[in-house]
Design a protein around this motif. Structure first.
Motif, PDB file in Angstrom:
ATOM      1  N   GLN A   1      14.350   8.200   4.816  1.00  0.00           N
ATOM      2  CA  GLN A   1      14.104   7.164   3.803  1.00  0.00           C
ATOM      3  C   GLN A   1      13.244   6.043   4.381  1.00  0.00           C
ATOM      4  O   GLN A   1      12.334   5.514   3.736  1.00  0.00           O
ATOM      5  CB  GLN A   1      15.441   6.608   3.300  1.00  0.00           C
ATOM      6  N   ASN A   2      13.526   5.695   5.651  1.00  0.00           N
ATOM      7  CA  ASN A   2      12.723   4.670   6.355  1.00  0.00           C
ATOM      8  C   ASN A   2      11.254   5.048   6.396  1.00  0.00           C
ATOM      9  O   ASN A   2      10.374   4.235   6.132  1.00  0.00           O
ATOM     10  CB  ASN A   2      13.180   4.571   7.819  1.00  0.00           C
ATOM     11  N   VAL A   3      11.031   6.308   6.766  1.00  0.00           N
ATOM     12  CA  VAL A   3       9.651   6.809   6.868  1.00  0.00           C
ATOM     13  C   VAL A   3       8.971   6.702   5.497  1.00  0.00           C
ATOM     14  O   VAL A   3       7.854   6.195   5.373  1.00  0.00           O
ATOM     15  CB  VAL A   3       9.626   8.276   7.372  1.00  0.00           C
ATOM     16  N   ALA A   4       9.694   7.166   4.472  1.00  0.00           N
ATOM     17  CA  ALA A   4       9.114   7.163   3.128  1.00  0.00           C
ATOM     18  C   ALA A   4       8.805   5.742   2.669  1.00  0.00           C
ATOM     19  O   ALA A   4       7.724   5.463   2.136  1.00  0.00           O
ATOM     20  CB  ALA A   4      10.068   7.850   2.149  1.00  0.00           C
ATOM     21  N   THR A   5       9.739   4.827   2.906  1.00  0.00           N
ATOM     22  CA  THR A   5       9.535   3.446   2.443  1.00  0.00           C
ATOM     23  C   THR A   5       8.350   2.813   3.171  1.00  0.00           C
ATOM     24  O   THR A   5       7.497   2.165   2.550  1.00  0.00           O
ATOM     25  CB  THR A   5      10.812   2.609   2.684  1.00  0.00           C
ATOM     26  N   GLN A   6       8.287   3.011   4.484  1.00  0.00           N
ATOM     27  CA  GLN A   6       7.176   2.404   5.237  1.00  0.00           C
ATOM     28  C   GLN A   6       5.820   2.928   4.740  1.00  0.00           C
ATOM     29  O   GLN A   6       4.868   2.170   4.591  1.00  0.00           O
ATOM     30  CB  GLN A   6       7.360   2.698   6.738  1.00  0.00           C
ATOM     31  N   CYS A   7       5.755   4.249   4.467  1.00  0.00           N
ATOM     32  CA  CYS A   7       4.467   4.841   4.053  1.00  0.00           C
ATOM     33  C   CYS A   7       4.147   4.572   2.587  1.00  0.00           C
ATOM     34  O   CYS A   7       2.988   4.548   2.206  1.00  0.00           O
ATOM     35  CB  CYS A   7       4.473   6.353   4.274  1.00  0.00           C
ATOM     36  N   GLN A   8       5.187   4.426   1.757  1.00  0.00           N
ATOM     37  CA  GLN A   8       4.906   4.266   0.329  1.00  0.00           C
ATOM     38  C   GLN A   8       4.983   2.817  -0.142  1.00  0.00           C
ATOM     39  O   GLN A   8       4.578   2.515  -1.272  1.00  0.00           O
ATOM     40  CB  GLN A   8       5.852   5.140  -0.504  1.00  0.00           C
TER      41      GLN A   8
ATOM     42  N   LEU B   1      -4.975   9.757  11.358  1.00  0.00           N
ATOM     43  CA  LEU B   1      -4.208   8.657  10.756  1.00  0.00           C
ATOM     44  C   LEU B   1      -2.708   8.958  10.821  1.00  0.00           C
ATOM     45  O   LEU B   1      -1.904   8.077  11.147  1.00  0.00           O
ATOM     46  CB  LEU B   1      -4.662   8.445   9.305  1.00  0.00           C
ATOM     47  N   ALA B   2      -2.345  10.205  10.533  1.00  0.00           N
ATOM     48  CA  ALA B   2      -0.928  10.590  10.564  1.00  0.00           C
ATOM     49  C   ALA B   2      -0.366  10.371  11.976  1.00  0.00           C
ATOM     50  O   ALA B   2       0.727   9.814  12.144  1.00  0.00           O
ATOM     51  CB  ALA B   2      -0.776  12.052  10.149  1.00  0.00           C
TER      52      ALA B   2
ATOM     53  N   ILE C   1       0.845  -1.200   0.000  1.00  0.00           N
ATOM     54  CA  ILE C   1       0.000   0.000   0.000  1.00  0.00           C
ATOM     55  C   ILE C   1       0.880   1.250   0.000  1.00  0.00           C
ATOM     56  O   ILE C   1       1.755   1.397   0.849  1.00  0.00           O
ATOM     57  CB  ILE C   1      -0.938   0.002   1.239  1.00  0.00           C
ATOM     58  N   ASN C   2       0.622   2.123  -0.971  1.00  0.00           N
ATOM     59  CA  ASN C   2       1.316   3.412  -1.042  1.00  0.00           C
ATOM     60  C   ASN C   2       0.337   4.494  -0.594  1.00  0.00           C
ATOM     61  O   ASN C   2      -0.618   4.812  -1.303  1.00  0.00           O
ATOM     62  CB  ASN C   2       1.780   3.655  -2.483  1.00  0.00           C
ATOM     63  N   LEU C   3       0.587   5.042   0.596  1.00  0.00           N
ATOM     64  CA  LEU C   3      -0.344   6.022   1.170  1.00  0.00           C
ATOM     65  C   LEU C   3      -0.112   7.442   0.652  1.00  0.00           C
ATOM     66  O   LEU C   3      -0.831   8.373   1.028  1.00  0.00           O
ATOM     67  CB  LEU C   3      -0.226   6.018   2.694  1.00  0.00           C
ATOM     68  N   PHE C   4       0.912   7.602  -0.180  1.00  0.00           N
ATOM     69  CA  PHE C   4       1.201   8.930  -0.756  1.00  0.00           C
ATOM     70  C   PHE C   4       1.311   8.793  -2.276  1.00  0.00           C
ATOM     71  O   PHE C   4       2.374   8.970  -2.863  1.00  0.00           O
ATOM     72  CB  PHE C   4       2.497   9.492  -0.142  1.00  0.00           C
ATOM     73  N   PRO C   5       0.170   8.446  -2.928  1.00  0.00           N
ATOM     74  CA  PRO C   5       0.227   8.076  -4.346  1.00  0.00           C
ATOM     75  C   PRO C   5       0.774   9.160  -5.266  1.00  0.00           C
ATOM     76  O   PRO C   5       1.426   8.863  -6.248  1.00  0.00           O
ATOM     77  CB  PRO C   5      -1.219   7.736  -4.699  1.00  0.00           C
ATOM     78  N   GLY C   6       0.536  10.417  -4.924  1.00  0.00           N
ATOM     79  CA  GLY C   6       0.970  11.469  -5.852  1.00  0.00           C
ATOM     80  C   GLY C   6       2.332  12.056  -5.504  1.00  0.00           C
ATOM     81  O   GLY C   6       2.744  13.047  -6.099  1.00  0.00           O
TER      82      GLY C   6
ATOM     83  N   ASP D   1       6.627  11.928  -3.988  1.00  0.00           N
ATOM     84  CA  ASP D   1       7.856  11.245  -3.583  1.00  0.00           C
ATOM     85  C   ASP D   1       8.049  11.685  -2.133  1.00  0.00           C
ATOM     86  O   ASP D   1       8.482  12.817  -1.860  1.00  0.00           O
ATOM     87  CB  ASP D   1       9.012  11.701  -4.480  1.00  0.00           C
ATOM     88  N   LEU D   2       7.669  10.830  -1.206  1.00  0.00           N
ATOM     89  CA  LEU D   2       7.615  11.252   0.201  1.00  0.00           C
ATOM     90  C   LEU D   2       9.002  11.606   0.744  1.00  0.00           C
ATOM     91  O   LEU D   2       9.140  12.534   1.542  1.00  0.00           O
ATOM     92  CB  LEU D   2       6.955  10.150   1.052  1.00  0.00           C
ATOM     93  N   TYR D   3      10.018  10.900   0.279  1.00  0.00           N
ATOM     94  CA  TYR D   3      11.371  11.210   0.748  1.00  0.00           C
ATOM     95  C   TYR D   3      11.732  12.648   0.368  1.00  0.00           C
ATOM     96  O   TYR D   3      12.204  13.428   1.198  1.00  0.00           O
ATOM     97  CB  TYR D   3      12.377  10.216   0.149  1.00  0.00           C
ATOM     98  N   GLU D   4      11.464  13.015  -0.880  1.00  0.00           N
ATOM     99  CA  GLU D   4      11.759  14.379  -1.336  1.00  0.00           C
ATOM    100  C   GLU D   4      10.947  15.403  -0.545  1.00  0.00           C
ATOM    101  O   GLU D   4      11.449  16.463  -0.175  1.00  0.00           O
ATOM    102  CB  GLU D   4      11.470  14.531  -2.831  1.00  0.00           C
ATOM    103  N   LYS D   5       9.707  15.059  -0.272  1.00  0.00           N
ATOM    104  CA  LYS D   5       8.840  15.967   0.492  1.00  0.00           C
ATOM    105  C   LYS D   5       9.423  16.178   1.895  1.00  0.00           C
ATOM    106  O   LYS D   5       9.505  17.306   2.390  1.00  0.00           O
ATOM    107  CB  LYS D   5       7.428  15.368   0.589  1.00  0.00           C
ATOM    108  N   LEU D   6       9.865  15.081   2.524  1.00  0.00           N
ATOM    109  CA  LEU D   6      10.431  15.190   3.876  1.00  0.00           C
ATOM    110  C   LEU D   6      11.713  16.032   3.859  1.00  0.00           C
ATOM    111  O   LEU D   6      11.942  16.867   4.747  1.00  0.00           O
ATOM    112  CB  LEU D   6      10.719  13.786   4.429  1.00  0.00           C
ATOM    113  N   LYS D   7      12.533  15.844   2.818  1.00  0.00           N
ATOM    114  CA  LYS D   7      13.781  16.622   2.697  1.00  0.00           C
ATOM    115  C   LYS D   7      13.473  18.113   2.545  1.00  0.00           C
ATOM    116  O   LYS D   7      14.114  18.970   3.164  1.00  0.00           O
ATOM    117  CB  LYS D   7      14.590  16.154   1.470  1.00  0.00           C
ATOM    118  N   THR D   8      12.458  18.396   1.727  1.00  0.00           N
ATOM    119  CA  THR D   8      12.073  19.800   1.510  1.00  0.00           C
ATOM    120  C   THR D   8      11.590  20.417   2.812  1.00  0.00           C
ATOM    121  O   THR D   8      12.001  21.522   3.194  1.00  0.00           O
ATOM    122  CB  THR D   8      10.950  19.877   0.448  1.00  0.00           C
TER     123      THR D   8
END
Ligand SMILES: Cc1cc2nc3c(=O)[nH]c(=O)nc-3n(C[C@H](O)[C@H](O)[C@H](O)COP(=O)(O)OP(=O)(O)OC[C@H]3O[C@@H](n4cnc5c(N)ncnc54)[C@H](O)[C@@H]3O)c2cc1C
Length: 395
Positions: free
Chosen positions: A316-323, A290-291, A254-259, A261-268
């Motif tokens: 990256q861990n956060v992004a992988t788990q959520c996406q 939910l968050a 399950i990718n909870l952030f379909p639109g 790149d969560l890693y990039e978003k977190l970096k920004t």
């Protein structure tokens, strides 16, 4: 003894359409149903508004051991043909999303339209009629029912499948197929919610009713729509769709952030708002509830740490788990709540033109009793209309 050219068992979507199609060709037709009213699944479908077809119906919207079988009927009676009928009756409808057409008012409009069409072509529809025995005779079939004996040249089995037994669903069609030596492929519940382990249910307690956009994938297939947390597990369109491709033991991603790149978003966000926390970034897309819960469950070690203090690996861990959330359902809710049944009468046994059994002259199978199952979104009714119409043209 009552004699007809055609007897159709099952006054659901496929059976009624077949009666209209055959009746229109001057055949004497009677439809027999054991329920107390016709078209019960039509009435309960689409939350009472009946998602009666889909603008984008294609053969690829159907699952079957023979992916080609559905093509002929779908091309001979298309979504546009059914929309034409709905418009002829001036039934108001709308597209809800993704080409899914629903009645503006109620599903009963569709049932009334089908019954009016049956009346117009002189097709008789009987409820409260249980068929007890079917025998092959020299000229056709002899039926013993709670309303006496019937003789017909052509017999059409339109008794649907096993989903929602409380609505009158039975395995009658499979029994008839087996009686005449036709192969029935194993059946399972499709378009059905997943159940989860007691541990996961406890972790998600309180989230019941929360939904999120997600891409859900399994066995090389993916769907991008909502998922919904329930008190029994997971539901929502994406989950229902993937359930038709899932087998016990499979993991669903399950990718909870379909639109995103969560890693990039977190970096920004780390640069823009270094003092904020993970749950705040997740809540930009997910509901706050939910968050917060996912942060609590999945990122316990980082939950009180500001973004500035988190390493790239942590982000990256956060992004992988959520996406790429890997979820192993314990099962499904089964036929009790499933919208459809996968499997059924093997399409190899039946002509894709006339729906007649290749081994038994005069015996036909249409609709959901066959091993053809549509995606969510009006495709299952389109299959019922198309197979019913095609069969009726050949009787
Ligand atoms: C809750 C729910 C919602 C749904 N919503 C949608 C939707 O919005 N859009 C969509 O495309 N699909 C929807 N579906 C799927 C759709 O309803 C079915 O695929 C479709 O009704 C199948 O048509 P059918 O004529 O083959 O069978 P059915 O419509 O199930 O009709 C079978 C008929 O046969 C009768 N019967 C069964 N056994 C016997 C027997 N032994 N003797 C006599 N009669 C018998 C039954 O009483 C019934 O009237 C939904 C299904 C469910 C359960």
């Amino acid at each position: 003894m009552q004699k007809r050219d055609v007897i159709i068992i099952g006054a659901g979507a496929a059976g009624l359409m077949c009666a209209i199609s055959a009746g229109g060709r001057s055949k004497s037709v009677t439809v027999l149903d054991h329920a107390n009213k016709v078209g019960k699944k039509i009435l309960m479908s689409g939350g009472g508004r009946c998602n009666f077809t889909n603008y984008y119906t294609e053969p690829t919207n159907f699952l079957s051991a023979n992916e080609h079988f559905c093509k002929s009927a779908l091309s001979r009676y298309t979504q546009w043909d059914f929309i034409g009928l709905v418009e002829k009756y001036e039934i108001p409808y709308h597209e809800k999303k993704l080409g899914q057409l629903f009645c503006d008012n109620k599903a009963k409009d569709i049932v009334n339209m089908l019954l009016d069409e049956c009346t117009n072509v002189g097709a008789e529809v009987r409820t409260h009629c249980s068929v007890e025995k079917v025998e092959k005779t020299e000229n056709g079939f002899l039926l013993t029912s709670s309303q006496g004996k019937w003789q017909c040249a052509s017999l059409v089995i339109a008794t649907g499948a096993l989903s929602i037994p409380t609505m009158g669903a039975t395995g009658f069609g499979y029994d008839i197929a087996r009686q005449f030596g036709l192969k029935v492929l194993p059946t399972t519940a499709g378009l059905v919610p997943f159940t989860l382990t007691p541990k996961l249910l406890e972790e998600f307690q309180g989230l019941s009713g929360t939904s999120a956009d997600a891409i859900v994938s399994c066995n090389g297939v993916e769907f991008s729509e909502n998922i919904l947390f329930t008190h029994r597990g997971l539901s929502g369109p994406s989950i229902l769709q993937i359930s038709s491709y899932w087998k016990p033991g499979d993991v669903v991603e399950i990718n909870l952030f379909p639109g995103d790149d969560l890693y990039e978003k977190l970096k920004t966000r780390q640069k823009e708002r270094p003092k904020s926390h993970i749950n705040t970034v997740l809540a930009e897309v997910l509901t706050k509830k939910l968050a917060d819960r996912l942060t609590e469950l999945w990122f316990t070690e980082y939950k009180d740490t500001s973004l500035a203090e988190l390493s790239n690996d942590a982000l990256q861990n956060v992004a992988t788990q959520c996406q790429a959330w890997q979820l192993k359902p314990t099962g499904t809710e089964g036929y009790r709540t499933a919208e459809v049944t996968l499997g059924g009468v093997d399409t190899d046994e039946v002509s894709s033109k006339s729906f007649e059994a290749k081994k038994v002259q005069g015996l036909h199978f249409i609709g959901e009793v066959l091993d053809v199952t549509g995606h969510l979104g009006g495709f299952n009714f389109q299959w019922a209309w198309a197979s019913g119409h095609a069969c009726g043209q050949e009787l």
